[in-house]
Design a protein around this motif. Structure first.
Motif, PDB file in Angstrom:
ATOM      1  N   THR A 231      -1.489  -3.901  -3.564  1.00 40.65           N
ATOM      2  CA  THR A 231      -0.378  -2.956  -3.581  1.00 40.65           C
ATOM      3  C   THR A 231       0.817  -3.563  -2.861  1.00 40.65           C
ATOM      4  N   ASN A 232       1.982  -3.037  -3.111  1.00 37.58           N
ATOM      5  CA  ASN A 232       3.199  -3.534  -2.474  1.00 37.58           C
ATOM      6  C   ASN A 232       3.326  -2.886  -1.094  1.00 37.58           C
ATOM      7  N   ALA A 233       2.449  -3.319  -0.188  1.00 33.18           N
ATOM      8  CA  ALA A 233       2.374  -2.721   1.146  1.00 33.18           C
ATOM      9  C   ALA A 233       1.882  -3.763   2.136  1.00 33.18           C
ATOM     10  N   THR A 234       1.957  -3.401   3.392  1.00 35.52           N
ATOM     11  CA  THR A 234       1.419  -4.240   4.457  1.00 35.52           C
ATOM     12  C   THR A 234      -0.011  -3.793   4.734  1.00 35.52           C
TER      13      THR A 234
ATOM     14  N   SER B 291      -3.232   2.250   7.306  1.00 38.57           N
ATOM     15  CA  SER B 291      -3.530   1.880   5.918  1.00 38.57           C
ATOM     16  C   SER B 291      -4.473   0.688   5.900  1.00 38.57           C
TER      17      SER B 291
ATOM     18  N   ASP C  86      -4.908  -0.825   2.913  1.00 34.73           N
ATOM     19  CA  ASP C  86      -4.490  -1.562   1.727  1.00 34.73           C
ATOM     20  C   ASP C  86      -4.385  -3.052   2.055  1.00 34.73           C
TER      21      ASP C  86
ATOM     22  N   VAL D 274       7.435  -6.330  -0.571  1.00 27.48           N
ATOM     23  CA  VAL D 274       6.901  -5.942   0.750  1.00 27.48           C
ATOM     24  C   VAL D 274       5.614  -6.714   1.027  1.00 27.48           C
TER      25      VAL D 274
END
Length: 199
Positions: free
Chosen positions: A39-42, A47, A49, A72
């Motif tokens: 996913t476009n996350a840290t 989280s 992720d 990101v």
């Protein structure tokens, strides 16, 4: 508070999956890995992720594939090669990677069982060995919403009750195994199924 507990349970479960991946496949600093479904996350801050990229010992050997923009993600994991692509049509050569990894993605793939099969076949095509996880359809708690039994409802009723913008088509052990082009071992951990192949 319930979400915080769920996040802690999720992270513990994901760390156990990574431990199993490392124990079974015994990758080293020269092993190449593709992780399909980032996913476009840290990572962190409640989280879990992209836990694989955050915790894998050799992130520079990981190629991460996500279906959305990954700016990101790329900033959070500069050592990881980020590729935007549909998991059903991966832009890689046959057998390009030693290992393919995908955590809790296949149940979100559009196109019903045919779409899920295409996703799994692509991961198998580009990887010599694969490790694919999904929530267990037969576990009484739906892990995305923490609602009991809702994922056992027929498709339309399930869609109305589960607040997702995307697809949610859960799998049982036989359904998961049937998606592969070869024989796999399915490990049932109650809440989670893990397909490891080829057997």
């Amino acid at each position: 508070m319930l979400r915080r507990v769920a996040s802690q349970v999720s992270l513990r479960s994901r760390k156990r999956k990574l431990d199993l991946f490392l124990a079974l496949f015994e990758p080293g600093p020269g092993s190449s890995v593709v992780d399909v479904g980032v996913t476009n996350a840290t990572f962190g801050g409640g989280s879990s992720d992209n836990f694989f990229e955050a915790l894998y010992p050799w992130p520079e050997r990981v190629t991460a594939v996500g279906a959305t923009e990954l700016d990101v993600f790329a900033a959070a994991f500069p050592q990881v090669r980020a590729v935007r692509a549909d998991g059903r049509e991966l832009p890689f050569a046959d057998g390009e990677f030693d290992f393919g990894f995908s955590n809790a993605v296949v149940e979100h793939v559009a196109g019903g069982r045919d779409g899920q099969r295409r996703f799994v076949h692509e991961l198998c095509r580009v990887s010599r060995r694969v490790f694919v996880t999904t929530p267990n359809r037969w576990f009484p708690l739906e892990v995305h919403t923490l609602l009991p039994f809702v994922h056992w409802l027929p498709g339309r009723a399930r869609t109305r009750l589960i607040p997702f913008d995307d697809v949610l088509d859960p799998l049982g052990p036989k359904e998961l195994a049937s998606l592969f082009p070869y024989s796999v071992r399915v490990v049932n951990r109650g809440m989670t199924l893990i397909a490891i192949g080829p057997e």
